[in-house]
Scaffold this motif. Structure first.
Motif, PDB file in Angstrom:
ATOM      1  N   PHE A  45      -0.249   5.476   6.739  1.00 25.83           N
ATOM      2  CA  PHE A  45      -0.368   6.470   7.807  1.00 25.83           C
ATOM      3  C   PHE A  45      -1.819   6.571   8.285  1.00 25.83           C
ATOM      4  O   PHE A  45      -2.090   6.602   9.488  1.00 25.83           O
ATOM      5  CB  PHE A  45       0.119   7.832   7.303  1.00 25.83           C
ATOM      6  N   LYS A  46      -2.740   6.607   7.326  1.00 26.26           N
ATOM      7  CA  LYS A  46      -4.161   6.698   7.672  1.00 26.26           C
ATOM      8  C   LYS A  46      -4.609   5.468   8.463  1.00 26.26           C
ATOM      9  O   LYS A  46      -5.298   5.589   9.489  1.00 26.26           O
ATOM     10  CB  LYS A  46      -4.989   6.833   6.396  1.00 26.26           C
ATOM     11  N   LEU A  47      -4.229   4.285   7.993  1.00 28.56           N
ATOM     12  CA  LEU A  47      -4.597   3.060   8.703  1.00 28.56           C
ATOM     13  C   LEU A  47      -3.936   2.996  10.075  1.00 28.56           C
ATOM     14  O   LEU A  47      -4.530   2.489  11.037  1.00 28.56           O
ATOM     15  CB  LEU A  47      -4.202   1.837   7.877  1.00 28.56           C
ATOM     16  N   SER A  48      -2.722   3.515  10.181  1.00 26.26           N
ATOM     17  CA  SER A  48      -2.034   3.527  11.481  1.00 26.26           C
ATOM     18  C   SER A  48      -2.826   4.327  12.504  1.00 26.26           C
ATOM     19  O   SER A  48      -2.935   3.932  13.674  1.00 26.26           O
ATOM     20  CB  SER A  48      -0.623   4.104  11.332  1.00 26.26           C
ATOM     21  N   ASN A  49      -3.378   5.455  12.078  1.00 21.79           N
ATOM     22  CA  ASN A  49      -4.222   6.249  12.980  1.00 21.79           C
ATOM     23  C   ASN A  49      -5.439   5.444  13.428  1.00 21.79           C
ATOM     24  O   ASN A  49      -5.785   5.413  14.617  1.00 21.79           O
ATOM     25  CB  ASN A  49      -4.679   7.531  12.291  1.00 21.79           C
ATOM     26  N   GLU A  50      -6.090   4.791  12.468  1.00 20.89           N
ATOM     27  CA  GLU A  50      -7.291   4.009  12.779  1.00 20.89           C
ATOM     28  C   GLU A  50      -6.960   2.818  13.678  1.00 20.89           C
ATOM     29  O   GLU A  50      -7.659   2.560  14.669  1.00 20.89           O
ATOM     30  CB  GLU A  50      -7.932   3.511  11.483  1.00 20.89           C
ATOM     31  N   TYR A  51      -5.897   2.107  13.337  1.00 21.86           N
ATOM     32  CA  TYR A  51      -5.547   0.902  14.087  1.00 21.86           C
ATOM     33  C   TYR A  51      -5.072   1.229  15.502  1.00 21.86           C
ATOM     34  O   TYR A  51      -5.337   0.474  16.442  1.00 21.86           O
ATOM     35  CB  TYR A  51      -4.459   0.121  13.349  1.00 21.86           C
ATOM     36  N   THR A  52      -4.367   2.341  15.653  1.00 26.43           N
ATOM     37  CA  THR A  52      -3.921   2.723  16.993  1.00 26.43           C
ATOM     38  C   THR A  52      -5.114   2.984  17.899  1.00 26.43           C
ATOM     39  O   THR A  52      -5.123   2.581  19.073  1.00 26.43           O
ATOM     40  CB  THR A  52      -3.021   3.967  16.926  1.00 26.43           C
ATOM     41  N   LYS A  53      -6.142   3.634  17.363  1.00 24.49           N
ATOM     42  CA  LYS A  53      -7.351   3.895  18.151  1.00 24.49           C
ATOM     43  C   LYS A  53      -8.113   2.610  18.451  1.00 24.49           C
ATOM     44  O   LYS A  53      -8.658   2.432  19.540  1.00 24.49           O
ATOM     45  CB  LYS A  53      -8.259   4.868  17.401  1.00 24.49           C
ATOM     46  N   THR A  54      -8.147   1.699  17.486  1.00 27.13           N
ATOM     47  CA  THR A  54      -8.942   0.477  17.634  1.00 27.13           C
ATOM     48  C   THR A  54      -8.230  -0.593  18.450  1.00 27.13           C
ATOM     49  O   THR A  54      -8.836  -1.239  19.316  1.00 27.13           O
ATOM     50  CB  THR A  54      -9.283  -0.100  16.249  1.00 27.13           C
ATOM     51  N   TYR A  55      -6.942  -0.785  18.184  1.00 29.12           N
ATOM     52  CA  TYR A  55      -6.212  -1.915  18.765  1.00 29.12           C
ATOM     53  C   TYR A  55      -5.209  -1.527  19.848  1.00 29.12           C
ATOM     54  O   TYR A  55      -4.718  -2.402  20.564  1.00 29.12           O
ATOM     55  CB  TYR A  55      -5.461  -2.669  17.664  1.00 29.12           C
ATOM     56  N   GLY A  56      -4.870  -0.250  19.937  1.00 26.67           N
ATOM     57  CA  GLY A  56      -3.857   0.173  20.895  1.00 26.67           C
ATOM     58  C   GLY A  56      -2.505   0.397  20.254  1.00 26.67           C
ATOM     59  O   GLY A  56      -1.721   1.217  20.709  1.00 26.67           O
ATOM     60  N   THR A  57      -2.212  -0.341  19.196  1.00 25.50           N
ATOM     61  CA  THR A  57      -0.970  -0.175  18.448  1.00 25.50           C
ATOM     62  C   THR A  57      -1.235  -0.470  16.977  1.00 25.50           C
ATOM     63  O   THR A  57      -2.001  -1.393  16.653  1.00 25.50           O
ATOM     64  CB  THR A  57       0.155  -1.092  18.981  1.00 25.50           C
ATOM     65  N   ASN A  58      -0.616   0.292  16.096  1.00 24.73           N
ATOM     66  CA  ASN A  58      -0.896   0.115  14.672  1.00 24.73           C
ATOM     67  C   ASN A  58      -0.431  -1.243  14.157  1.00 24.73           C
ATOM     68  O   ASN A  58      -1.081  -1.847  13.294  1.00 24.73           O
ATOM     69  CB  ASN A  58      -0.272   1.248  13.849  1.00 24.73           C
ATOM     70  N   TYR A  59       0.677  -1.755  14.685  1.00 24.88           N
ATOM     71  CA  TYR A  59       1.178  -3.042  14.198  1.00 24.88           C
ATOM     72  C   TYR A  59       0.171  -4.164  14.452  1.00 24.88           C
ATOM     73  O   TYR A  59       0.006  -5.067  13.634  1.00 24.88           O
ATOM     74  CB  TYR A  59       2.517  -3.388  14.849  1.00 24.88           C
ATOM     75  N   LYS A  60      -0.504  -4.115  15.580  1.00 27.66           N
ATOM     76  CA  LYS A  60      -1.520  -5.132  15.855  1.00 27.66           C
ATOM     77  C   LYS A  60      -2.630  -5.063  14.810  1.00 27.66           C
ATOM     78  O   LYS A  60      -3.148  -6.092  14.363  1.00 27.66           O
ATOM     79  CB  LYS A  60      -2.102  -4.944  17.259  1.00 27.66           C
ATOM     80  N   GLY A  61      -2.985  -3.854  14.397  1.00 27.68           N
ATOM     81  CA  GLY A  61      -3.997  -3.700  13.363  1.00 27.68           C
ATOM     82  C   GLY A  61      -3.563  -4.287  12.036  1.00 27.68           C
ATOM     83  O   GLY A  61      -4.341  -4.964  11.351  1.00 27.68           O
ATOM     84  N   PHE A  62      -2.320  -4.041  11.654  1.00 24.24           N
ATOM     85  CA  PHE A  62      -1.831  -4.588  10.386  1.00 24.24           C
ATOM     86  C   PHE A  62      -1.744  -6.114  10.441  1.00 24.24           C
ATOM     87  O   PHE A  62      -2.055  -6.800   9.462  1.00 24.24           O
ATOM     88  CB  PHE A  62      -0.471  -3.982  10.031  1.00 24.24           C
ATOM     89  N   LEU A  63      -1.345  -6.660  11.575  1.00 19.72           N
ATOM     90  CA  LEU A  63      -1.284  -8.116  11.708  1.00 19.72           C
ATOM     91  C   LEU A  63      -2.673  -8.735  11.679  1.00 19.72           C
ATOM     92  O   LEU A  63      -2.849  -9.866  11.222  1.00 19.72           O
ATOM     93  CB  LEU A  63      -0.579  -8.501  13.012  1.00 19.72           C
ATOM     94  N   ILE A  80       0.855  -1.186   0.000  1.00 24.57           N
ATOM     95  CA  ILE A  80       0.000   0.000   0.000  1.00 24.57           C
ATOM     96  C   ILE A  80       0.893   1.239   0.000  1.00 24.57           C
ATOM     97  O   ILE A  80       2.102   1.146   0.242  1.00 24.57           O
ATOM     98  CB  ILE A  80      -0.947   0.034   1.227  1.00 24.57           C
ATOM     99  N   SER A  81       0.305   2.404  -0.264  1.00 25.64           N
ATOM    100  CA  SER A  81       1.076   3.647  -0.246  1.00 25.64           C
ATOM    101  C   SER A  81       1.341   4.070   1.195  1.00 25.64           C
ATOM    102  O   SER A  81       0.648   3.631   2.132  1.00 25.64           O
ATOM    103  CB  SER A  81       0.314   4.754  -0.971  1.00 25.64           C
ATOM    104  N   PHE A  82       2.328   4.958   1.377  1.00 29.77           N
ATOM    105  CA  PHE A  82       2.603   5.447   2.729  1.00 29.77           C
ATOM    106  C   PHE A  82       1.429   6.258   3.268  1.00 29.77           C
ATOM    107  O   PHE A  82       1.123   6.192   4.463  1.00 29.77           O
ATOM    108  CB  PHE A  82       3.874   6.301   2.760  1.00 29.77           C
ATOM    109  N   ASP A  83       0.762   7.015   2.402  1.00 24.97           N
ATOM    110  CA  ASP A  83      -0.409   7.777   2.853  1.00 24.97           C
ATOM    111  C   ASP A  83      -1.479   6.846   3.412  1.00 24.97           C
ATOM    112  O   ASP A  83      -2.096   7.140   4.446  1.00 24.97           O
ATOM    113  CB  ASP A  83      -0.990   8.598   1.699  1.00 24.97           C
ATOM    114  N   GLU A  84      -1.698   5.727   2.731  1.00 25.66           N
ATOM    115  CA  GLU A  84      -2.681   4.756   3.214  1.00 25.66           C
ATOM    116  C   GLU A  84      -2.200   4.115   4.512  1.00 25.66           C
ATOM    117  O   GLU A  84      -2.979   3.895   5.447  1.00 25.66           O
ATOM    118  CB  GLU A  84      -2.929   3.685   2.153  1.00 25.66           C
TER     119      GLU A  84
END
Length: 232
Positions: A60-78, A54-58
């Motif tokens: 970054f956007k998903l990192s914001n969402e995942y941090t709010k949802t999961y506590g950490t963006n990496y957990k969201g990506f996994l 994915i692009s870096f913009d995407e």
């Protein structure tokens, strides 16, 4: 399991003190800014994008969402992407070089120096812990850049292993793990400082005194006020 990790920690060294302070790191012990967050996330993007595509913009956007949802963006990506097991093993070592983006953090250094010397002019030591949703390499790097590693007794952060659930704030298991390490007998007054209200509320449920840090630039004033109130 968290209990497996606890076995390797000599928790008895923390039994004597009746007070301790636990800090979140990012946007609590120092003030975040957009450039700093971007540089940190670029390191994760460069590492994971082999599988994310994915692009870096995407990212970054998903990192914001995942941090709010999961506590950490990496957990969201996994959770939402198929990530190679070998890449998962290396997440602990991702580290964005963000030192050039730090603003003044002298207040944090002064604060931890004061705490390490005395508590409100009373004898006895208050141990200082960091409890972060960041990975180990990034957390260690930040503490070293800030110059506060010598004042931190133990750093507790998120670990990543293939086919293992990621345990992080605000999950009750994360607070239980920290309690097993620093407050096994459940007899301590624990001050916990974090910029995330959800994390603060769950800390209160864990028996700590959770205090929200609205502005990391005010960390010295916030901590000293709390110590005056609760460490009597």
């Amino acid at each position: 399991k968290t209990t497996d990790n606890i076995k390797s920690i000599n928790t008895s060294i923390y039994d004597k003190e009746d007070k301790c302070i636990i800090f979140d790191i990012d946007d609590t012990l120092y003030k975040e800014n957009h450039d700093l967050v971007s540089a940190r996330r670029m390191a994760g993007y460069n590492y994971l994008n082999k599988d994310l595509k994915i692009s870096f913009d995407e990212y970054f956007k998903l990192s914001n969402e995942y941090t709010k949802t999961y506590g950490t963006n990496y957990k969201g990506f996994l959770t939402n992407f198929k990530i190679n097991n070998e890449l998962i093993k290396g997440i602990d070592n991702i580290c964005g070089k963000i030192h050039s983006h730090f603003t003044d953090y002298s207040a944090t250094v002064n604060l931890l120096k004061k705490i390490s010397i005395s508590v409100l002019d009373e004898p006895g030591r208050v141990r200082i812990f960091c409890f972060s949703n960041s990975n180990s390499k990034q957390s260690e790097y930040v503490l070293n850049v800030l110059g506060i590693s010598p004042y931190i007794d133990t750093l507790i952060c998120v670990g990543y292993l293939p086919n293992k659930e990621v345990i992080c704030k605000p999950m009750p298991e994360a607070y239980n793990f920290v309690n097993h390490v620093v407050n096994k007998n459940r007899n301590k007054i624990i001050l916990f400082f974090d910029d995330n209200l959800k994390n603060v509320n769950d800390a209160n449920r864990a028996g700590w005194i959770g205090i929200k840090v609205d502005d990391a630039n005010d960390i010295e004033k916030i901590v000293e006020k709390a110590m005056e109130k609760y460490f009597k």
